[in-house]
Write a protein that holds these residues in place. Structure first.
Motif, PDB file in Angstrom:
ATOM      1  N   LEU A 167       0.829  -1.212   0.000  1.00 16.78           N
ATOM      2  CA  LEU A 167       0.000   0.000   0.000  1.00 16.78           C
ATOM      3  C   LEU A 167       0.857   1.253   0.000  1.00 16.78           C
ATOM      4  N   ALA A 168       1.975   1.215   0.726  1.00 13.32           N
ATOM      5  CA  ALA A 168       2.839   2.400   0.776  1.00 13.32           C
ATOM      6  C   ALA A 168       3.429   2.671  -0.604  1.00 13.32           C
ATOM      7  N   LEU A 197       2.008  16.326   3.602  1.00  7.31           N
ATOM      8  CA  LEU A 197       0.852  15.485   3.294  1.00  7.31           C
ATOM      9  C   LEU A 197       1.295  14.076   2.895  1.00  7.31           C
ATOM     10  N   LEU A 198       2.333  14.029   2.041  1.00 10.17           N
ATOM     11  CA  LEU A 198       2.855  12.733   1.575  1.00 10.17           C
ATOM     12  C   LEU A 198       3.330  11.887   2.747  1.00 10.17           C
ATOM     13  N   ARG A 223       2.777   7.554   6.743  1.00  8.39           N
ATOM     14  CA  ARG A 223       2.713   7.117   8.147  1.00  8.39           C
ATOM     15  C   ARG A 223       1.393   6.439   8.446  1.00  8.39           C
ATOM     16  N   GLY A 224       0.310   7.080   7.927  1.00 14.42           N
ATOM     17  CA  GLY A 224      -1.017   6.509   8.159  1.00 14.42           C
ATOM     18  C   GLY A 224      -1.108   5.094   7.622  1.00 14.42           C
ATOM     19  N   GLY A 279       0.592   2.606   9.764  1.00 15.98           N
ATOM     20  CA  GLY A 279      -0.109   2.266  10.993  1.00 15.98           C
ATOM     21  C   GLY A 279      -1.290   1.325  10.806  1.00 15.98           C
ATOM     22  N   LEU A 280      -1.666   1.043   9.548  1.00 17.02           N
ATOM     23  CA  LEU A 280      -2.824   0.168   9.327  1.00 17.02           C
ATOM     24  C   LEU A 280      -2.493  -1.264   9.731  1.00 17.02           C
ATOM     25  N   THR A 281      -3.474  -1.956  10.299  1.00 25.28           N
ATOM     26  CA  THR A 281      -3.260  -3.382  10.546  1.00 25.28           C
ATOM     27  C   THR A 281      -4.105  -4.166   9.545  1.00 25.28           C
ATOM     28  N   ILE A 282      -3.462  -5.057   8.835  1.00 26.05           N
ATOM     29  CA  ILE A 282      -4.165  -5.876   7.853  1.00 26.05           C
ATOM     30  C   ILE A 282      -4.259  -7.282   8.434  1.00 26.05           C
TER      31      ILE A 282
END
Lengths: 387, 514
Positions: free
Chosen positions: A163-164, A214-215, A220-221, A224-227
């Protein structure tokens, strides 16, 4: 006029025949045409048969359970006694997945169609066309297999990194362009030619800093996601988006081609760049065709079974929050496919009929989409003919 | 806006389009590469001696004499492992014998404790299970130790030491032999088991390497980090068997596995036609490929004549009007019906209403699939007919041919390549569709059908079995190669059909250009 003359002599031959022979020939012609018409009607009316037989098996469900539970609750326990048939979560799942795949397919598809019709030279087009055809030809179960066996483990183990990377590839160039354009627009009002370049530089640096923040915040956001699972709505949306791409590309390319050379040449003659020509002239002219392309892409994504059945996780729950694409969902098509195996030896029960009710909803939706697409295309054709 | 910004935007616009197309190409490559790369592994792979044994036993293929010699040589390589097993058992019984002798010495006393020890000894001797014997011995030494008599101390410690030494290996011995069986097949003194998957070791060298890892390392999950997910931990199995006769086995397996299995690069082309053995653990995908062939053929038999007739009507006879535009709308609606709804319709109409067959059958599936591809055939055939130059028709009419004769002898032959293209593409579609056949034709396991059974019997089919093996099979990971083989076969068929279509079309356009 030559052809007309020959036609006349051909008809002249007929006059030599006796009245009986002529009558016989006429009868044979009418019979042949009647047979053709009958066969064609059978082929065409099959769709009415489909409507009738799906509705016939769906009605008992609506009669015995009504619509309220079906549409407003999300307890899906058809095999319990008494069964719970709340399909709201399933409808939401279908809607989420369809929306996600449209978000993937339409921007990409329209961009690719524009590129095919206006940017690429003919020889490059000859290479790209087969790619689109092959994408359209790969069976849905193969896409499903890919989603389940290759893509889902990748998302599960390396999801954040994937995703990053996607975020950087998509967001960095977009923000860069935005900064340049904004810097230009913000200093447009300054008249003095001496002040303008430094002011623009300052504005660009300022916006650039904002964009960089913003980038990084976005990256960072994502970090921080947990999949939790790879078989989720995101996976399915991406794969369905790829599946719907060929439809979107070919229909919108047809629409762009249909907009014609004279519009383009008129725009170029006024000094517009290619981007301006396409965005301000061609896309508005072809907008209804592109809408039709989006409709057909939506239908493809909504009606697809195997990919969602294999890789969506099949959990009849509304994701929380509702835009959380990283949660597993369940769709109408997958429910029909998955539950019929247990329901078809209880033919006549609500469990059996509810699946037909879902089928009827799918059918009705794709019918409406199809009508809109057809109407929109017909309108565009009329408009381009100048009526 | 300044000119330079406009130019930048223009370039960015073009590159967005190119980016979209590149992305599309990459997506295609990303999807096809793993399929073909691993799918080819179903046909070409390093087959072990176990594979050749299966081929001989199950299909009667191969050279018996050469295979016997090969099996002899692998047996020689495996012998040290089996010897170690025997040595381990000997070591165990020697140690147990020692412990029992010590317990007997303890039991030589007249009091109550002595009688209890005797009774316990009788029970231990009657027990078959090694682990239970150790447990009983442990309890016995504990009982004596509680008396706290100095003269029994030596024997008690002896028993305790033996129990401690043997307990860990004894506990893990079952898992050890199971992992070894997975790798090499049945061990020398095993009883015969019926399912083929238990009668052979690993037939593929890639699977053997996976199983070797599973043999050398014990997998466990570490949940100490409560906030995150469990972490997979591998500990060497060797640590459980330190100082026993089994310890050298690990080195043997690690270093000599190649001699034990004799992997050799093999082309297994009959994967395409062989029937599957033991739920796809071995063998090929013959019944599935044949089922897909029947279903596709049936769908074409139904859709092609109907589609061409309808196309002739639309292209040649239909006069613009309300009826014809309604019929056209119906056809385009049919093209938009979701495939799963076709499945429901096939079940409700062909099977439950007009009962073309008592339950699922190839016939019902073919009819459903035929309906699904009908709009594609109609559209392609109509386009091909409309593309025939007007002059052909006018020339035929001018020579005095009637309308019907013109269509049959001039229009259809001229449009044939175009019609063929459409047919070939819709064939690919029919072969690949899954949803319409789930309720009408497909079964998970079945033998290849005779042509006479297609009217009454369901069949396995490639598309359905890809789904089934990838999600519902009992050992999904063990048979990945079969799944990939099926996907590759199906995608290969469909791609071949499409390439044919592209080739036909290229020929037409060349011909039209002269």
């Amino acid at each position: 006029m030559q052809t007309l003359h020959i036609g006349n002599t051909a008809r002249g031959d007929n006059l030599i025949l006796s009245a009986r022979a002529r009558w016989r020939r006429k009868l044979a012609g009418a019979l042949g045409q009647g047979t053709l018409f009958a066969v064609t009607s059978v082929a065409a009316l099959a769709v009415l048969f489909i409507f009738y037989f799906i509705a016939r098996d769906a009605l008992p469900f609506f009669r015995s359970r009504g619509l309220v539970e079906f549409l407003t609750q999300s307890d899906w326990y058809p095999s319990k006694v008494p069964g719970h048939f709340g399909a709201k979560a399933i409808f939401v799942g279908s809607a989420l997945v369809t929306l996600g795949s449209v978000l993937v397919a339409v921007p990409l598809g329209v961009a690719a169609a524009v590129c095919l019709s206006d940017v690429l030279p003919f020889s490059a087009r000859q290479i790209v066309k087969p790619v689109i055809e092959i994408l359209a030809a790969i069976p849905s179960v193969a896409y499903g297999f890919f989603a389940l066996v290759v893509f889902a483990p990748l998302l599960q183990d390396q999801g954040n990194r994937v995703l990053a990377i996607a975020w950087w590839i998509l967001a960095a160039p977009t923000l860069f362009l935005l900064v340049m354009v904004l810097g230009d627009l913000a200093t447009n009002g300054i008249k003095s030619p001496r002040l303008r370049p430094p002011a623009r530089l300052a504005a660009t640096v300022l916006f650039g800093a904002g964009a960089a923040v913003l980038l990084l915040a976005g990256a960072r956001g994502i970090h921080g996601l947990t999949i939790v699972t790879g078989t989720n709505a995101l996976n399915v949306s991406i794969i369905l988006g790829i599946m719907a791409l060929p439809t979107v590309v070919s229909v919108s390319e047809d629409a762009l081609q249909a907009a014609g050379r004279d519009l383009r040449e008129g725009s170029y003659a006024l000094g517009a760049t290619r981007a301006e020509t396409i965005c301000k002239t061609i896309l508005p002219a072809a907008s209804s065709g592109i809408l039709a392309a989006a409709m057909l892409g939506t239908m493809r994504a909504l009606g697809e079974t195997m990919v969602v059945w294999m890789a969506s996780g099949n959990a009849a729950q509304i994701p929380s929050p509702i835009y959380n694409y990283l949660m597993p969902v369940r769709t109408l098509t997958a429910t029909i496919a998955g539950d019929m195996g247990e329901a078809d030896h209880v033919t006549g029960s609500d469990r059996y009929h509810v699946l037909f009710a879902m089928g009827l909803c799918l059918l009705a939706f794709s019918f409406v989409c199809n009508l809109i697409a057809e109407w929109v295309v017909a309108r565009q054709r009329r408009k381009l003919r100048g009526e | 806006m300044r000119l330079s910004t406009r130019k930048l935007l223009d370039r960015a616009f073009s590159s967005v389009g190119v980016f979209a197309i590149v992305l599309m190409g990459l997506a295609l490559a990303a999807i096809l590469t793993p399929m073909f790369q691993r799918g080819i592994g179903a046909f070409v792979f390093r087959a072990t001696v176990e594979h050749r044994r299966q081929m001989l036993d199950l299909f009667g293929r191969g050279d018996r004499a050469a295979l016997t010699a090969e099996i002899e040589s692998t047996r020689a390589a495996r012998q040290p492992v089996f010897d170690a097993l025997i040595a381990y058992r000997g070591e165990q019984s020697a140690a147990i014998g020692e412990a029992l002798a010590a317990a007997e010495r303890l039991g030589r006393r007249g009091d109550l404790l002595g009688r209890r020890i005797q009774r316990a000894l009788d029970r231990i001797r009657a027990l078959g299970d090694f682990k239970q014997r150790l447990d009983m011995l442990d309890r016995l030494q504990d009982m004596v130790r509680q008396q706290n008599e100095p003269e029994t101390r030596a024997d008690v410690d002896l028993i305790a030491g033996i129990v401690r030494r043997l307990a860990v290996p004894a506990e893990h011995y079952g898992a050890f032999t199971e992992a070894l069986r997975d790798l090499l097949g049945p061990l020398p003194r095993d009883e015969e088991r019926i399912l083929p998957r238990f009668r052979y070791g690993q037939a593929r060298w890639d699977r053997a390497l996976v199983k070797r890892h599973a043999f050398l390392f014990v997998e466990s999950w570490d949940y100490s980090d409560a906030s995150g997910m469990g972490r997979q931990v591998f500990t060497p199995r060797r640590t459980l068997f330190e100082d026993t006769a089994l310890e050298p086995v690990f080195d043997l397996i690690e270093q000599n596995l190649e001699d034990m299995l004799k992997p050799r690069l093999t082309f297994y082309g009959r994967f395409l036609t062989d029937h599957s053995v033991d739920a796809h653990f071995f063998g090929g995908i013959g019944p599935e490929a044949l089922g897909t062939f029947y279903l596709t053929l049936g769908a074409m038999l139904f859709a092609v004549p109907l589609g061409i007739i309808a196309a002739i009507y639309f292209a040649e006879y239909a006069r613009p009007g309300r009826t014809v535009s309604l019929l056209r709308s119906c056809v385009s609606t049919l093209a938009g019906v979701p495939s799963i709804v076709f499945g429901l319709f096939g079940l409700a109409f062909f099977i439950n209403t007009i009962r073309v067959s008592p339950s699922k059958s190839v016939l019902a599936g073919s009819l459903t699939l035929g309906l699904l591809i009908l709009p594609t055939v109609i559209r392609a055939a109509e386009e091909a007919l409309l593309a025939v130059p007007r002059a052909y028709k006018e020339a035929a009419m001018g020579l005095g041919a009637g309308r019907w004769r013109t269509v049959l002898t001039v229009m259809l032959p001229a449009a044939l390549p175009g019609i063929l293209t459409g047919i070939v593409i819709s064939m690919g579609r029919a072969a690949g569709e899954t949803a319409p056949i789930i309720f009408t034709a497909a079964v998970s396991v079945g033998a290849a059908l005779n042509p006479s059974e297609v009217f009454t019997h369901p069949t396995p089919a490639l598309s359905w079995n890809i789904y089934n093996l990838a999600t519902e099979h009992e050992a999904v990971d063990e048979i990945r190669h079969v799944q990939y083989g099926m996907v590759t076969t199906l995608v290969g068929i469909v791609l071949l059909l499409n390439v044919t279509a592209i080739w036909i079309r290229a020929r037409i356009s060349k011909k039209l250009r002269g």
